[in-house]
Scaffold this motif. Structure first.
Motif, PDB file in Angstrom:
ATOM      1  N   UNK A 145       4.710  10.960  -0.526  1.00 43.06           N
ATOM      2  CA  UNK A 145       3.323  11.042   0.135  1.00 43.06           C
ATOM      3  C   UNK A 145       3.223  10.214   1.161  1.00 43.06           C
ATOM      4  N   UNK A 146       3.997   9.005   1.163  1.00 43.49           N
ATOM      5  CA  UNK A 146       3.880   8.175   2.698  1.00 43.49           C
ATOM      6  C   UNK A 146       4.365   9.096   3.943  1.00 43.49           C
ATOM      7  N   UNK A 147       5.452   9.694   3.499  1.00 40.16           N
ATOM      8  CA  UNK A 147       6.157  10.516   4.680  1.00 40.16           C
ATOM      9  C   UNK A 147       5.023  11.773   4.934  1.00 40.16           C
ATOM     10  N   UNK A 148       4.126  12.300   4.078  1.00 43.20           N
ATOM     11  CA  UNK A 148       3.343  13.284   4.362  1.00 43.20           C
ATOM     12  C   UNK A 148       2.189  12.788   5.176  1.00 43.20           C
ATOM     13  N   UNK A 149       1.843  11.354   5.112  1.00 38.79           N
ATOM     14  CA  UNK A 149       0.621  10.946   5.801  1.00 38.79           C
ATOM     15  C   UNK A 149       0.965  10.421   6.987  1.00 38.79           C
ATOM     16  N   UNK A 150       2.335  10.228   7.595  1.00 36.75           N
ATOM     17  CA  UNK A 150       2.860   9.753   8.586  1.00 36.75           C
ATOM     18  C   UNK A 150       2.512  10.733   9.841  1.00 36.75           C
ATOM     19  N   UNK A 165       0.702  -1.234  -0.040  1.00 35.73           N
ATOM     20  CA  UNK A 165      -0.014  -0.038  -0.206  1.00 35.73           C
ATOM     21  C   UNK A 165       0.910   1.395   0.061  1.00 35.73           C
ATOM     22  N   UNK A 166       0.450   2.036  -0.970  1.00 34.34           N
ATOM     23  CA  UNK A 166       1.409   3.761  -0.808  1.00 34.34           C
ATOM     24  C   UNK A 166       2.198   3.329  -2.234  1.00 34.34           C
ATOM     25  N   UNK A 167       2.522   2.391  -2.710  1.00 31.88           N
ATOM     26  CA  UNK A 167       3.267   1.999  -3.851  1.00 31.88           C
ATOM     27  C   UNK A 167       2.575   1.801  -5.186  1.00 31.88           C
ATOM     28  N   UNK A 168       1.464   1.971  -5.225  1.00 33.63           N
ATOM     29  CA  UNK A 168       0.507   1.607  -6.418  1.00 33.63           C
ATOM     30  C   UNK A 168       0.957   2.388  -7.891  1.00 33.63           C
ATOM     31  N   UNK A 169       1.469   3.659  -7.413  1.00 29.49           N
ATOM     32  CA  UNK A 169       1.881   4.442  -8.679  1.00 29.49           C
ATOM     33  C   UNK A 169       3.265   3.786  -9.307  1.00 29.49           C
ATOM     34  N   UNK A 170       3.844   2.938  -8.747  1.00 26.65           N
ATOM     35  CA  UNK A 170       5.010   2.087  -9.451  1.00 26.65           C
ATOM     36  C   UNK A 170       4.399   1.116 -10.256  1.00 26.65           C
ATOM     37  N   UNK A 171       3.446   0.439  -9.732  1.00 23.37           N
ATOM     38  CA  UNK A 171       2.511  -0.445 -10.604  1.00 23.37           C
ATOM     39  C   UNK A 171       2.105   0.161 -11.546  1.00 23.37           C
TER      40      UNK A 171
END
Length: 432
Positions: free
Chosen positions: A427-432, A37-43
């Protein structure tokens, strides 16, 4: 005149790309694997590459904070036979192999077998010929030794005989004063490092044996320098570019601000670039690279074979302070990669402003829009690339069998996926 030629080449490139897309028979895109979760953009970027026929067989993997968060594979291990790419499919990564060889030397230094500042002749007395007596290990690792080509053209029989190979390397002559310049030792690089490992390792192993016994097996890293016969069935077949595609590649290089000088030097027989390339013509042949013989040889500069997951795990250990379950490298040795670098200067072979940090190249200018400071790794011909980012505890690897004109990190597929990774992390850092 030059501008007009470049414009003409660009127009021709566009026409060829359009024609290529028309005549290329597209097979149904296949993408498999997982992303956290959080790396869907890579997919999404990886899938786009396959849907748009930019890839025919490839894989990408990412470790973040010591955990594998991306493991994707897609397309075909054998495009013509429509054999699907599997999770354990391996492929040749060309010059990305040099990064693995450099990490082997770092392990040897960490264990006290080698010293970066010691003379090569200390470990290898015969090397002190033709003015090479004061060359240091560091200069060899950083492409500063001044011996980018061997005394005589390399052959397969020479590569099969470590003693004869050592004699040829030792008798090679300087092409510039060691330490004053750096120039990409395209094939000689890994061969020199392997000879150094053999002469300093208490067990006198080749670099392929050293990597397998000290790194690959203990840490479960699916990568080989010199592929065992039992593993050949897993290797993807490189899609050898046709003359038509090679012409396209040349035009792309000529219109690239990063590679046009290299492309021009390649075809000028008087340049050092051309001379070095000609010295390896017998062994550096794409059709030969699909052969069992070529895959089985140890050529630590260009024929490493493995999975994207394996490479990402290797660099993930470095990103994770040298430890993943157990310690491979100390913090002090890892620190050397960021503190002991050559000056940024024109590479004598690839004709590009480069910098070397103990065998890895910093990525600060690879993707300018990302400003990748503190990112170190090694790219390879055709679009391959892998790196570590210690500040973000991140590692990445992308491998492909559809070879592009790019080998220094500017491949559009590589750029798209690296961009997606850093976007995801932000984005993950912003949501932490």
């Amino acid at each position: 005149m030059i501008v007009a030629c470049l414009i003409s080449a660009l127009v021709t490139t566009v026409v060829i790309i359009l024609l290529s897309n028309i005549v290329t028979k597209k097979k149904p895109p296949r993408v498999d694997g997982h992303v956290d979760s959080g790396f869907e953009e890579v997919f999404r970027e990886f899938r786009r590459c396959h849907e748009q026929n930019l890839d025919v067989g490839s894989a990408v993997a990412v470790y973040y904070k010591g955990k594998k968060v991306v493991d994707l594979w897609g397309g075909y291990a054998d495009y013509e036979a429509e054999e699907p790419w599997q999770q354990n499919t391996m492929t040749m990564v060309f010059s990305a192999t040099k990064g693995v060889a450099a990490l082997c030397v770092a392990v040897a230094v960490d264990r006290g077998y080698l010293d970066y500042d010691q003379k090569v002749s200390h470990y290898w007395p015969d090397f002190a010929q033709n003015g090479k007596e004061n060359i240091t290990v560091r200069q060899v690792v950083c492409h500063e030794a001044g011996i980018p080509m061997t005394a005589e053209p390399l052959t397969f029989s020479m590569l099969e005989d470590q003693h004869a190979l050592g004699e040829t390397l030792a008798s090679s002559k300087l092409l510039w004063e060691p330490g004053t310049k750096h120039g990409y030792h395209s094939v000689a690089y890994g061969l020199l490092l392997s000879q150094l490992i053999q002469r300093s390792d208490p067990k006198h192993r080749t670099i392929g044996e050293f990597f397998r016994e000290e790194i690959s097996k203990p840490y479960g890293i699916d990568f080989h320098i010199g592929l065992p016969k039992k593993e050949h069935y897993r290797v993807a077949r490189i899609l050898v570019p046709s003359p038509f595609t090679l012409t396209l590649h040349l035009l792309q290089m000529l219109t690239s601000s990063r590679s046009y000088k290299f492309a021009m030097a390649m075809f000028n027989p008087r340049t050092l670039t051309s001379k070095v390339l000609r010295s390896t013509n017998h062994i550096v042949s794409l059709p030969k690279m699909n052969s069992l013989k070529f895959r089985s040889l140890e050529i630590p500069s260009l024929n490493g074979i493995g999975t994207a997951s394996g490479l990402a795990k290797l660099y993930g250990i470095v990103a994770n302070s040298g430890t993943l379950g157990k310690t491979l490298l100390s913090e002090d040795t890892i620190e050397l990669f960021t503190s002991k670098c050559t000056p940024v200067r024109m590479d004598q072979i690839i004709m590009l402003q480069t910098q070397w940090c103990l065998g890895l190249h910093p990525h600060f200018d690879t993707i300018p829009q990302l400003n990748l400071k503190g990112v170190y790794g090694h790219n390879g011909y055709g679009g391959q690339g892998t790196f570590f980012d210690k500040a973000n505890n991140l590692s990445f690897a992308y491998v492909t069998t559809k070879l592009s004109a790019y080998g220094m990190g500017e491949d559009p597929r590589y750029v798209a996926m690296v961009t997606a990774i850093y976007s995801s992390i932000e984005k993950l850092k912003m949501n932490d």
